[in-house]
Enzyme design. Structure first.
Site, PDB file in Angstrom:
ATOM      1  N   TRP A 172      -2.749  -2.498  -6.584  1.00  0.00           N
ATOM      2  CA  TRP A 172      -1.741  -2.137  -7.580  1.00  0.00           C
ATOM      3  C   TRP A 172      -1.769  -0.623  -7.826  1.00  0.00           C
ATOM      4  O   TRP A 172      -0.735  -0.001  -8.093  1.00  0.00           O
ATOM      5  CB  TRP A 172      -2.029  -2.876  -8.892  1.00  0.00           C
ATOM      6  CG  TRP A 172      -1.075  -2.531 -10.002  1.00  0.00           C
ATOM      7  CD1 TRP A 172       0.133  -3.108 -10.265  1.00  0.00           C
ATOM      8  CD2 TRP A 172      -1.259  -1.521 -11.014  1.00  0.00           C
ATOM      9  NE1 TRP A 172       0.709  -2.537 -11.364  1.00  0.00           N
ATOM     10  CE2 TRP A 172      -0.120  -1.557 -11.850  1.00  0.00           C
ATOM     11  CE3 TRP A 172      -2.265  -0.614 -11.301  1.00  0.00           C
ATOM     12  CZ2 TRP A 172       0.026  -0.705 -12.941  1.00  0.00           C
ATOM     13  CZ3 TRP A 172      -2.117   0.236 -12.379  1.00  0.00           C
ATOM     14  CH2 TRP A 172      -0.974   0.179 -13.189  1.00  0.00           C
ATOM     15  N   HIS A 173      -2.984  -0.039  -7.723  1.00  0.00           N
ATOM     16  CA  HIS A 173      -3.116   1.383  -8.032  1.00  0.00           C
ATOM     17  C   HIS A 173      -2.494   2.280  -6.976  1.00  0.00           C
ATOM     18  O   HIS A 173      -2.151   3.430  -7.259  1.00  0.00           O
ATOM     19  CB  HIS A 173      -4.588   1.754  -8.210  1.00  0.00           C
ATOM     20  CG  HIS A 173      -5.138   1.309  -9.534  1.00  0.00           C
ATOM     21  ND1 HIS A 173      -5.660   0.063  -9.725  1.00  0.00           N
ATOM     22  CD2 HIS A 173      -5.219   1.945 -10.730  1.00  0.00           C
ATOM     23  CE1 HIS A 173      -6.051  -0.052 -10.989  1.00  0.00           C
ATOM     24  NE2 HIS A 173      -5.790   1.060 -11.617  1.00  0.00           N
ATOM     25  N   GLY A 174      -2.374   1.800  -5.761  1.00  0.00           N
ATOM     26  CA  GLY A 174      -1.776   2.650  -4.729  1.00  0.00           C
ATOM     27  C   GLY A 174      -1.685   1.941  -3.399  1.00  0.00           C
ATOM     28  O   GLY A 174      -2.471   1.033  -3.118  1.00  0.00           O
TER      29      GLY A 174
END
Lengths: 411, 474
Positions: free
Chosen positions: B322-324
């Protein structure tokens, strides 16, 4: 009353805070407060016009923010506050400043420190191909009675490496790649048969005498340093012209002006501190002549300096020593600008009438080879000069050229 | 328009405060929605139609879901809504990554690559998608009522304080506040104070420290020594916390100025004594989202140890992604997932519990620091080089210059200050006292600190935007 005040106090706090925040914006339009401008040139962004396409792409927003940041009121004070805090609390210039604080409050430009810390010498390929053309031009111009003098200008860090703090001086093999670059340049110039003024050698001799080649808080040559390099240029020019040129008399006691605008303090000024720097006190400097002043020779004629910012000091030294009847300075930074000791007055187009008049009308043409910029610094002037010579050659060999010359003479 | 810009602080913020606080009660939501529109148009104008369309679709869909709550039809509707939002997220955030991976595979097979124009990532898409999903799911579960007005739902989605970097809101937490809230002087003052504290965390600590972390992570592997690599990892550890928690503080403060009470997003994560605890303190709105909308629906810990472990690991893996959109984020998620699983192994948990608290704290911090290397690295090659240097790198003889080449005094001081502040805040007698409103020295210190931090932050912002040429004459 007290309870009313207590109730009003938080609102007052917020109102005052918001008014204070909005004041810099109000100052954009109203100029309620005039502040001394910051040192350092920055291009003024234009106020953008909104178009749907520019808003959609975000260009309008970026440009408007740049304009806003540039014009925001109190900005000079805020920049100075942060710079001053950085200077005193962290013993350094602000994070984005290009001035780097060294030992004994010496200042360096980041480019010079990067040059000192080079891991490899400047590849000679960056300039070698131009040296042949330079040698040919030098011979051609000398035959016409003009001296084209390239001058090696060292980096401040080459002359005063001990003032770069150890924490910023990368350990390198001896000789350092930066020094190797200098020796390689000399070798290449000699191999190409170029006559040149070795400003670095002259300044190293000056330093050995205990004089500063570069001012403590400036990037460019000190007055004694500039005088010595001017002497080297005069010597090479005299050889090329086969005419005596009296070397500058550097024995005169000079005085570094207390004027904070002087170039002796350019890096200090760029630090944008609140305090008035102690180094702006007038400093008396003296230098012994490298070559005793010879019998006064006639002025060699107009001199045109076409180089980086280092030539400001050379031009100044030349004028002070009254070596030439007139000097002119064109600042070269991927484009030519006429300067004449003032802020740049405008661009000079290579090959146009002004260009030809000044280049052809100068007895001595000085171009610099600044150490930290050897890789990229514009050799464009040499190329322009080569082009002009090629055109001149073509015109001379064209039928009727002699008649055209005669017409010009008669005019 | 990031909050830590002069344009926001000197332009947008006073305008927001003036217009919102002076607006009559009935006009406050329209004013806030208009300001949020302006904010969004400024930052991501091309994405505005997408967010509006999704908002309208959600609004209509939630009404239909609300009427079919608990039915199969309702389930199909919520599943289709979730699919649309995940698809939107996948397109905007991950399509470039998947196409790049596919092209690498095709290239290896000697086949022609897929023609592709890179998709621009709209700001806040990750937060927005999760908020929309939680809204539809909560309505279906009966945990929230469908929005009564479209304008209220759009305001929930676009509320500018959270549109860049969260926290992740939930409709059920804000619904009541959106329809009715009051703002008094203490809200405005404390909200402003919280905003300034967050601004200072971001501008005065995270920004200078980022110069060092960026410099270290830009070094070639052969230039990395043990002290430099550790400095880079520590710098990034400080930077990401002060940057992200600073942004959350600013969002919470801006919301408070409008009378909102947003939930806290960080709670001193670097003083955790286990990775499990770390995730209860770090980016709380995301951790709780994954818990409520992924971990529990997957069965949570109700289906036996093996399934629990799988669920935990999956949650962390997806949380990382989700972060990248990069393999390194997956690795970071897997790394944290592995430690979470380890802490659930009884033998490990017993051994860990016997360690002195300070050792637990130090080891947890160390695990977090190492984890950030994956998070920050551009790829596995760089992460491996950093980790090799951190644990087996050369200790250069000339440590001073090596460190100085990547860190200036200010950055080093801010790294130290960041760590000290974190440690001090964790000391109960200090942290609690500072937050105690009734303790007048703390209240006075906060009042006095706010203007000082504000001026220093403005000064740093102005200075960092001022990069002139030396040649003043030109």
């Amino acid at each position: 009353m007290t309870s009313a005040l207590r109730r009003a106090a938080p609102w007052l706090y917020v109102v005052v805070a918001m008014a204070a925040l909005a004041f810099p914006v109000a100052n954009i339009g109203q100029r309620l407060l005039r502040e001394p401008p910051l040192a350092g040139a920055q291009e003024e962004p234009a106020l953008p016009r909104p178009t749907w396409a520019s808003i959609r792409s975000g260009h309008f927003q970026d440009r408007l923010e740049a304009w806003f940041n540039f014009h925001l009121g109190l900005r000079p004070g805020l920049v100075r506050l942060d710079s001053t805090l950085s200077w005193y609390a962290f013993h350094q210039t602000s994070a984005v400043s290009r001035a780097i604080r060294g030992r004994g409050d010496a200042l360096f430009i980041d480019e010079d420190v990067a040059f000192l810390n080079r891991e490899r010498p400047v590849p000679s390929a960056a300039y070698a191909s131009r040296l042949g053309a330079l040698a040919r031009l030098q011979r051609t111009l000398a035959a016409r009675g003009q001296a084209l003098v390239p001058v090696i200008i060292p980096s401040k860090t080459s002359l005063h490496p001990d003032e770069v703090p150890a924490s910023l001086r990368a350990s390198r093999a001896d000789p350092r790649p930066s020094d190797e670059s200098y020796h390689a340049l000399r070798t290449a110039l000699d191999a190409a048969g170029v006559r040149y003024a070795d400003g670095r050698a002259a300044l190293e001799r000056l330093r050995a005498e205990g004089m500063r080649a570069f001012p403590l808080t400036g990037r460019h040559l000190s007055r004694p340093g500039a005088c010595r390099v001017a002497g080297e240029i005069a010597s090479v020019a005299a050889d090329l012209l086969r005419a005596p040129i009296a070397p500058p008399d550097c024995t005169a006691v000079g005085e570094v002006p207390a004027d904070f605008q002087a170039e002796e303090f350019d890096l200090r000024r760029l630090a944008n501190l609140f305090e008035y720097p102690p180094h702006t006190r007038s400093v008396r400097v003296a230098s012994t002549p490298e070559v005793p002043p010879a019998a006064r020779a006639p002025a060699p004629g107009p001199v045109l300096f076409v180089c980086s910012s280092f030539c400001y000091k050379l031009q100044e030294a030349w004028q002070r020593a009254a070596l030439g009847s007139a000097t002119r300075y064109w600042y070269y930074h991927s484009q030519l600008y006429r300067s004449d000791g003032r802020p740049v007055a405008g661009k000079v187009a290579p090959g146009d009438a002004e260009w030809r008049e000044n280049v052809d009308g100068s007895r001595i043409l000085v171009v610099d080879l600044p150490e930290p910029m050897l890789e990229w610094f514009g050799y464009g002037f040499i190329e322009d000069l080569s082009d002009a010579e090629a055109l001149r050659g073509a015109a001379a060999s064209a039928p009727g050229a002699g008649a055209a010359r005669d017409v010009r003479r008669s005019n | 328009m990031p909050f830590s810009t002069l344009l926001f602080v000197c332009g947008f913020l006073p305008a927001y405060a003036a217009v919102y606080l002076l607006a009559p009660a009935r006009a406050k939501n329209p004013v806030l929605l208009a300001l949020s529109f302006v904010f969004y148009v400024w930052g991501a104008p091309a994405f505005l139609p997408v967010i509006l369309a999704l908002g309208v679709a959600d609004y209509q869909l939630s009404k239909a879901i609300g009427r079919r709550r608990g039915t199969r039809a309702g389930g199909i509707l919520v599943a289709s809504g979730v699919t649309v939002h995940l698809g939107t997220l996948a397109y905007f955030k991950y399509s470039n990554f998947f196409v790049a991976q596919s092209n690498a595979a095709l290239n290896a097979l000697g086949m022609a690559p897929i023609g592709w124009t890179a998709v621009v990532l709209p700001i806040g898409i990750s937060f927005l998608s999760f908020e929309e999903i939680s809204y539809l799911v909560d309505v279906y579960r009966g945990d929230a009522r469908p929005a009564r007005r479209l304008s209220e739902y759009l305001l929930f989605l676009m509320l500018f304080p959270h549109s860049i970097a969260g926290p992740i809101f939930r409709w059920k937490d804000l619904e009541a506040q959106l329809s009715s809230r009051t703002v008094d002087a203490s809200d405005a003052r404390e909200g402003f104070g919280r905003f300034v504290v967050g601004l200072a965390k971001k501008v005065l600590i995270a920004n200078p420290v980022s110069l060092t972390s960026n410099a270290v992570f830009a070094l070639a592997p052969d230039q990395l020594t043990l002290p430099v690599a550790w400095l880079g990892a520590l710098a990034y550890t400080v930077e990401i916390y002060f940057d992200f928690s600073g942004y959350s503080d600013m969002a919470i403060g801006l919301g408070r100025m409008a009378g909102f009470r947003f939930k806290e997003n960080f709670n001193l994560p670097y003083v955790s004594r286990s990775i499990t605890e770390f995730w209860r303190r770090w980016h709380i709105s995301l951790s709780s989202w994954f818990r409520d909308y992924l971990y529990i629906p997957l069965g949570g810990s109700r289906l036996g140890p093996a399934r629990t472990y799988l669920n935990v690991f999956l949650v962390f893996l997806l949380s990382g992604f989700w972060h990248g959109s990069n393999w390194t984020f997956l690795a970071w998620g897997a790394y944290h997932g592995a430690f979470n699983l380890l802490e659930r192994v009884p033998a490990y948990a017993r051994t860990w519990a016997r360690l002195p608290k300070v050792i637990q704290l130090a080891l947890t911090f160390l695990i977090a620091v190492v984890g950030w290397v994956f998070f920050r690295a551009e790829g596995f090659h760089q992460a491996a080089a950093m980790l090799r240097a951190m644990f087996a790198g050369p200790i250069a003889a000339n440590v001073g210059p090596a460190l100085a080449s990547v860190g200036n005094h200010r950055a080093l001081a801010m790294i130290a200050l960041g760590l000290v502040l974190t440690a001090l805040a964790a000391v109960p007698s200090i942290g609690a006292r500072y937050r105690d409103r009734a303790y007048w020295p703390a209240a006075a210190a906060q009042l006095a600190l706010v203007p000082v931090l504000l001026v220093l932050s403005l000064a740093y912002m102005a200075d960092s935007k001022f990069s002139p040429l030396i040649y003043f004459k030109f």
